[in-house]
Design an enzyme around this catalytic site. Structure first.
Site, short mmCIF file in Angstrom:
data_model
loop_
_atom_site.label_atom_id
_atom_site.label_comp_id
_atom_site.label_asym_id
_atom_site.label_seq_id
_atom_site.Cartn_x
_atom_site.Cartn_y
_atom_site.Cartn_z
N VAL A 137 0.83 -1.21 0.00
CA VAL A 137 0.00 0.00 0.00
C VAL A 137 0.86 1.25 0.00
CG1 VAL A 137 -1.69 1.34 1.32
CG2 VAL A 137 -1.96 -1.14 1.09
N ASP A 183 11.27 3.87 5.43
CA ASP A 183 11.17 2.50 5.90
C ASP A 183 12.37 2.20 6.77
OD1 ASP A 183 9.40 -0.13 4.65
OD2 ASP A 183 11.14 -0.56 5.89
N THR A 239 -0.98 -4.22 9.08
CA THR A 239 -1.92 -4.51 10.18
C THR A 239 -2.36 -5.97 10.04
OG1 THR A 239 -3.76 -3.65 8.85
CG2 THR A 239 -2.74 -2.14 10.43
N THR A 270 -5.28 -0.35 6.77
CA THR A 270 -6.63 -0.80 7.10
C THR A 270 -6.70 -1.02 8.61
OG1 THR A 270 -6.90 -1.85 4.95
CG2 THR A 270 -8.36 -2.58 6.72
N PHE A 318 -8.30 1.19 -1.69
CA PHE A 318 -9.17 0.21 -2.36
C PHE A 318 -8.45 -0.29 -3.61
CE2 PHE A 318 -11.85 3.18 -0.04
CZ PHE A 318 -12.65 2.33 0.71
N LYS A 363 -14.09 0.75 4.66
CA LYS A 363 -13.07 -0.16 4.15
C LYS A 363 -13.41 -1.61 4.47
CE LYS A 363 -9.13 -1.94 2.82
NZ LYS A 363 -8.80 -2.15 1.41
N GLY A 404 -14.72 -20.45 -7.79
CA GLY A 404 -13.35 -20.95 -7.74
C GLY A 404 -13.06 -21.63 -6.44
N GLY A 440 -8.51 -15.44 -1.23
CA GLY A 440 -7.29 -15.35 -0.43
C GLY A 440 -6.74 -13.95 -0.55
N CYS A 470 -6.06 -8.94 1.84
CA CYS A 470 -7.15 -8.12 2.38
C CYS A 470 -8.35 -8.92 2.89
CB CYS A 470 -7.62 -7.13 1.33
SG CYS A 470 -6.39 -5.88 0.90
#
Length: 455
Positions: A11, A30, A86, A122, A156, A211, A260, A264, A267
């Site tokens: 993200v 970072d 998160t 999120t 999103f 979200k 399917g 997975g 998110c």
């Protein structure tokens, strides 16, 4: 506008690069020195189509830079985005907010007065107010006077289409608590006004819920059509026709109605789990979401039985070729991928499993012990008793099926994404199973002619 982005995961990196392409001055920070050095050299640690070219362009233009120094990153920034991980907390299903609050505490020592601290990660309801409390508490502890604002700006982005989603969003959600924070958020996203992308201003709490609610609803659509697929198999229906028929209803829509092996990724699994726990904590049970989680978990395990049935009930001594292990095409992400349930079960059952995936090997070599890796589908299928198409990469959508079968020892083909037509596969002599459709019996001899995927 100068913006700092804390975190260069999926993200944070995509958002930072895309913001710089708007013309903003972006500094991504970072703590991982090696990662920052890779980014400075033009390398991209994740696979996302087009991201490497956009990163290079904006670095060369002087709008995008990378550092490990938080103070350097936020100096002069009008907005600082928190885009750290998160993950699901072990044991209870809640989102682990350790990194979010740690970033907030560190920010209190270095941000300039008037900065808007924006949570891009999120996070559950109430997190942004807790971020504000953490910063305020740290400022009080150090005696530093520094007025600031907080905002919520959930992402999103679809992996594999993240740049398109960022540049042409259905909507931008900004949760704010003041007019000044709203003005900053509108200025950040002003470049999208030419594309008439709606910027939705809400409360902090509403933005946080939006979200989770969006992802839970999409996960519900996937799970719903998977259960319809099970019914189709029992009564002779075709789930693809059913999905098309209901998807043409404008109130329903056609997206996320592809049957399917279960959802997975980074998110849906963690967000549905977190939303379910939030509901429990606030005495507002998310019973639909709880059921979706349970059905999806069972779905992945049911796919194992589908493959075993194709092998006569057991995997021991059989060679199985698995095509695709990432949770979806156009990404290297394997988080909560169905392959992590299906492949270990086959290996544990005594099968020799050969795997191929255009981008999944880097993570897969660690996550899928006991398999062998092949360069392409034909190498993977050499000597195989059955082929399992697990991820619908484009490379697997138009295989030379005659060549594939010629190299196999057996004739099994489990198409868990409904890429091919049952009659075509049966015509080549495959014993073919798919999802939510009647499976045709193999023909005695394969007719001439080219085969094309059904989707």
């Amino acid at each position: 506008m100068r913006i700092a982005m804390i975190g260069t995961g999926y993200v944070g990196l995509v958002s930072g690069v895309c913001f710089s392409d708007f013309g903003h001055e972006i500094v991504c920070v970072d703590k991982l020195t090696a990662k920052v050095e890779t980014l400075r050299a033009g390398g991209v640690p994740i696979y996302e189509p087009g991201l490497d070219e956009m990163l290079k362009r904006n670095v060369e233009a002087g709008r995008l830079s990378f550092t490990t120094d938080l103070a350097e990153a936020v100096k002069g920034a009008q907005a600082v985005f928190i885009a750290v991980g998160t993950p699901t907390r072990r044991g209870d299903g809640h989102a682990d907010l350790t990194y979010v609050y740690a970033a907030a505490a560190e920010l209190a020592d270095v941000i300039d007065p008037g900065t808007v601290v924006v949570t891009k990660s999120t996070v559950p309801v109430g997190t942004n107010r807790e971020v504000a409390r953490v910063i305020a508490a740290r400022l009080a502890e150090t005696g530093r006077e520094c007025p600031f604002e907080v905002a919520s700006n959930p992402e999103f982005l679809r992996e594999g289409a993240a740049i398109e989603d960022f540049m042409r969003p259905d909507r931008v959600v900004c949760g704010v608590d003041s007019e000044s924070a709203e003005q900053v958020m509108r200025e950040i996203y002003r470049p999208l006004s030419l594309r008439e992308a709606p910027v939705m201003i809400t409360s902090l709490e509403s933005a946080e819920i939006i979200k989770y609610a969006a992802n839970a609803f999409l996960a519900t659509k996937i799970t719903f059509i998977n259960e319809i697929a099970d019914l189709c198999e029992k009564v002779g229906g075709d789930v693809k026709a059913v999905a098309k028929g209901i998807g043409m209803d404008g109130r329903i829509g056609s997206k996320f109605l592809h049957a399917g092996p279960g959802y997975g990724g980074s998110c849906f699994p963690k967000d549905t789990s977190a939303l379910a726990r939030i509901g429990q904590d606030h005495s507002a049970p998310m019973r639909i979401v709880e059921t979706v989680i349970d059905v999806n978990d069972r779905r992945k395990r049911r796919m194992i039985d589908k493959v075993l049935d194709l092998l006569g009930g057991k995997a021991n001594g059989k060679k199985i070729a698995v095509l695709g292990v990432t949770f979806k095409p156009e990404t290297d992400d394997m988080r909560d991928s169905p392959s992590l349930t299906i492949v270990p079960a086959l290996v544990g059952g005594g099968a020799q499993v050969s795997v191929t995936d255009p981008e999944g090997r880097k993570e897969g070599e660690t996550l899928l012990p006991g398999v062998t890796w092949a360069e392409d589908a034909y190498a993977a299928a050499e000597g195989a008793d059955a082929v399992v198409l697990l991820t619908e990469w484009n490379q697997f959508r138009a295989l030379d099926l005659k060549r594939l079968k010629a190299g196999m020892r057996g004739d099994g083909f489990a198409d868990l994404r409904n890429v091919y037509d049952p009659e075509d596969l049966a015509g080549l002599g495959f014993r073919y199973v798919s999802i939510g459709r009647a499976d045709a019996a193999p023909a005695a001899a394969a007719p001439a002619g080219e085969l094309t995927p059904s989707s």
